[in-house]
Design an enzyme around this catalytic site. Sequence first.
Site, PDB file in Angstrom:
ATOM      1  CD1 TRP A 112      -2.633   1.681   0.444  1.00 18.95           C
ATOM      2  CD2 TRP A 112      -2.045   1.859   2.607  1.00 18.95           C
ATOM      3  NE1 TRP A 112      -3.361   2.697   1.005  1.00 18.95           N
ATOM      4  CE2 TRP A 112      -3.035   2.832   2.330  1.00 18.95           C
ATOM      5  CE3 TRP A 112      -1.536   1.793   3.914  1.00 18.95           C
ATOM      6  CZ2 TRP A 112      -3.508   3.728   3.294  1.00 18.95           C
ATOM      7  CZ3 TRP A 112      -2.014   2.679   4.865  1.00 18.95           C
ATOM      8  CH2 TRP A 112      -2.987   3.640   4.549  1.00 18.95           C
ATOM      9  CG  ASP A 137      -2.298  -2.832   7.226  1.00 20.48           C
ATOM     10  OD1 ASP A 137      -1.905  -1.978   6.419  1.00 20.48           O
ATOM     11  OD2 ASP A 137      -3.428  -2.764   7.773  1.00 20.48           O
ATOM     12  CE  LYS A 196     -10.182  -0.125   2.613  1.00 21.93           C
ATOM     13  NZ  LYS A 196      -9.082   0.595   3.307  1.00 21.93           N
TER      14      LYS A 196
END
Lengths: 474, 469
Positions: free
Chosen positions: B197, B278, B314
Amino acid sequence: MNKACSGQISARDVSERKEMNCGIHGVSFSSSATPSERRLSALARHLISPTESCSCSASGVSASITSSDVGSVFSHVARAPEDPILGVTVAYNKDSSPVKLNLGVGAYRTEEGKPLVLNVVRKAEQQLVNNRSRVKEYLPIVGLAEFNKLSAKLIFGVDSPCIRDNRVTTVQCLSGTGSLRVGGEFLTRHYHQRIIYIPVPTWGNHPKVFTLAGLSVKSYRYYDPITRGLDFKGLVEDLDSAPSGAIVLLHACAHNPTGVDPSIQQWEQIRQMIRSKGLLPFFDSAYQGFASGNLDKDAQSVRMFVADGGECIVAQSFAKNMGLYGERVGALSIVCKTADVAGKVESQLKLVIRPMYSNPPIHGASIVAAILRDRTLYDEWTIELKAMADRIISMRHQLFNALRDRDTPGDWSHIIKQIGMFTFTGLNVRQVSFMTREYHIYMTADGRISMAGLSSSTVSHLADAIHAAVTHVA
Amino acid sequence: MASSMLSLASASASASASASLSLQENLKGKVKLGSVHFTSCLPGKTNSIIKANHFGRISMSVALNASRFEGIAMAPPDPILGVSEAFRADTDEKKLNLGVGAYRTEELHPYVLKVVKKAEQLMLERGENKEYLPIEGLAAFNKATAELLLGADNPVIKESRIATVQGLSGTGSLRLAAALVERYFPGSKVLLSSPTWGNHKNIFNDAGVPWSEYRYYDPKTVGLDFEGMIADIKAAPDGSFILLHGCAHNPTGIDPTPEQWEKIADVIHEKNHIAFFDVAYQGFASGSLDEDASSVRLFAARGMELIVAQSYSKNLGLYAERIGAINVVCSSAEAASRVKSQLKRLARPMYSNPPVHGARVVANVVGDPALFGEWKAEMEMMAGRIKNVRQKLYDSLMAKDKSGKDWSFILKQIGMFSFTGLNKAQSDNMTNKWHVYMTKDGRISLAGLSLAKCEYLADAIMDSYHNVS
C-alpha cells in the site's frame, strides 16, 4: 547511535527485570562482547536509572530461546505515568466518597453535575442519522469542505479580509490537539525557525505536542503569582528577546490554566511587537464563545492579527463550545500573504496528514457544519453557548462570595477576574493534596480548578475545602 | 528529509529575493537573483548579505511584507486519493473509478451497511453523551476488536497479554505502532512487501523508522515470489519488523497459502523478527471473519509476540469515521500493560483521545448477537459481489483475448483489488483513452466495478495491454 536489538532474553533475566523500572537512553555498544555478556550488560544498564523513554542494547543479542519463553521484546518498555490532567478523572473515578468533586478536566457540567449534549447538537445529529442519502465515504485529506469554510468564518468573521482574498487555508483536524500537532509538524518542515515560545504556565499537553512535532520549545513569562494576573512586563521582555521569526503560541481567549487574558490594549501592544520583530503568531482557540458568551468578542485577538494583513496560524477546537468533546472536531487555519501561497501550504498540510491518519472523522464535523450553516440552529447554539458561559460566571461569583463569607484569608478577587472554564486558585501542591485527601476534591496539582465542574450545591463544599487548606496547610 | 531540506533552502532564498526587491516586482512572478549561494540562506543573515553585496537601498518594511511560506512548493496530489479527485473532474459519461478501495453497490453507489444505520439509530435513541474517551479509546470497542481478531477464547485474551488501543482506522493505528517502534527499537528496520500500500512508506518515513523491501509480487507468474520473500526476510538483521498483510494483500490481492504462512512464521521466529500485521479486510476478503484472521491466529498460536493494526473502514463501511485499533500481543500481561501505557503516551500529543462515534457503532454491532449476525451476512454479500465481478471480468477477458494470455490471476487474487500487471504507460492509457481511473501501479479496485461495466473494462484492459507498451 543505538542499534537494533531483538531484546529477547531468558526467563531468569525477566524475573530479575520485574523488579526494575526500566529505562535508559541509547548507549552505543561494543560488538565484540559475547551474546550473554551483551544481555547482562543490557540488564545492568536497565538498572541504572528509570527514565521515561527507553531504548534497547546493541544488535546481536540473539536469542537462544524459543518464543514459548517468558522473555518479551518489550521488556525494556517502561510503564508510562498516567497523564496528569486525564489522570485526575481516573483517580476521581476510583474514589467512593459521596461528596467527591471532579474539578479536573475541562468538560462542562450542568447544575446537576451531568455532562451536557447541546440541544442543537442532538437536533443536528438526528437530521444526519435520518438523512437516507448520507454516506460514510472517506472525506478528503483536508476534511469536510463546508465545515472548513464555516469554521474559518466563525473565527475570522464572515467579512474577514483573509477569507475574501482567499488567502487562508483551513483544514479539518482532530480537535485542538490535532490542529496544533499538524500545524507544528508543518512548521518543522517548512518554516525557517524551529523555536516556539509558549506561555508559563500553559496547557500541560502543549510542550509535548510541539516537541513531538519537531519544534524546540522555549517559554515566555505570562502569569504573575503575586497579582494572580498577567505579567505583562515579563511577557514583553521575553518576546522582545526572541529571535526573529520565532513562533509564539497565544491563547486566543480564556487562557488555560490561569484564566488570565490580556486586555485589548495589551493585545494591541503584543501585536505590534510580534509584527515588528517578525515573530509568527500561533493561536490556540479552544473557547470561542465560551469565555465571554460572545463569539465575536472571544475572537477579537485573532482578528486583530488578520486585520493588519500579516500571517498567522489558528488551531480551533469545537470540543467545549459545541460540547463535542469525544467527536474530536477542530480546524487548523493558516493565514498567508497570498492565495497562491495558501494553496501551496494546503498541499503540504495534506502530506503531513496522510501518513498520520489519512483523513479526518466525519461525524463531528458534519454536526458542526449543520449548525453553522442553518440560521435557526446557529441562533439556538449561541443561546445555549451563552447559557453555559453564564453558568460558569455565576459559579465564579458564588465561590468568591462563599470564601468571603467564611473570611477565608487572602485576596480571592482573581476568581471573578479570571475568564473561561478554569480558575488558577493559587493553591500550592500541598494544599491541593490536602483538599483531595480530606475533602475528596479532584483537581490538577497546579491549583487549577474547572469551574464547569461546580454547581450551586457543591460550592460550599469547595469553599470549606479551600478555607481549610489555606488555614491548615502552608 | 531531502525534500524538507530543499524547501528550507528555497524558502530562505525566496525570502531574500523578495526582501531585496519591491513588492510589485515580486508579485510579477519568479525572480532571478544573481548568485544565491547556500550561505546567504541562513536565517537572520539574509537581509544584510543581500544589502551589502547586491543592492543599495532596501526597505525593511518590504522585507516584512514577504510571506513566511513563500518558498513552499506545491505538493503533488496523493497517488491514491488523488485518483478520485481526478475522476470527479472528468466529465465523460463512460468514466469508471477503480481508484480508491471503497465498496460500491452494483449500481456503483456508496454503501452504508444496514447494521450501521440500526446501530446509529439505537445510539441516538439512547441519548449517549459526547464526553472525551480515555486516551486508549472506548473500552467496549477495544474488547470487541481484540476478540474479533483473535477469537474470544484465545489464550492471549484470557491471559490479558494483548495491549489494544483504539486508533484512527488503519493509518492511525499503523502510525502509533510506528512511533512505538521508533522510540523503543531505534534503528530497527521495518520490512515492507514489494509492492505494498502506497501510504505504508509515508507512515514509516514520517515516524522516522527506516524500511526496506522484501520481494513479494512476481510479475512473471502474477503470483507470490515465495522464495524471494523468505530469502529477504532471512537476510534482514535480527529483530526486524516484518509488515505482513493479514489477508487480501493490497495492491496485489495475492495471499500466501496456509502452508506458506507456516514457513513465514518459521523464518520470522528463527530470526527473532517481530511480525507486524496490517489487517484492513477481515471478513471482507473471503466473507468469513475467522478465515480472514487465520494468518494472525497462526502466529499467535505459536506464542509469538505480534503487532496488529486493524481497520473497520471496509468491513463495516465506516471509512470516514476513522475507526480501527492497534494491538500488541506480548508474552506477558505485564508487558502488555506497559506497552499500552506507552501507546497512550504517543497518542496524547497527537490527538489526545480518539473519536467516539465509529467506536460506538462497532461496539454496538459486535455486542448485539442479532446485529452481529446481520453484519456477517452483509459482509458475505459484499465479498460475494466482488467475487462475481471477478468472474465476469475474467470471462469477458477470456472471450475477447485470443492471444492466449492467461487472465486467471483475476480469479486467484482475493479481496478488493486486482493487480492487473499493467505498467504505468498502460495505466495512463486506461485513464486517458478509456476514462478508467486506477492507480499507476496497475491496481484496480473491483469494489468499484459493476457487472454491467465488465465488458467495457475488458475492452480497455485489452487495448492497454496489447496496444501500449
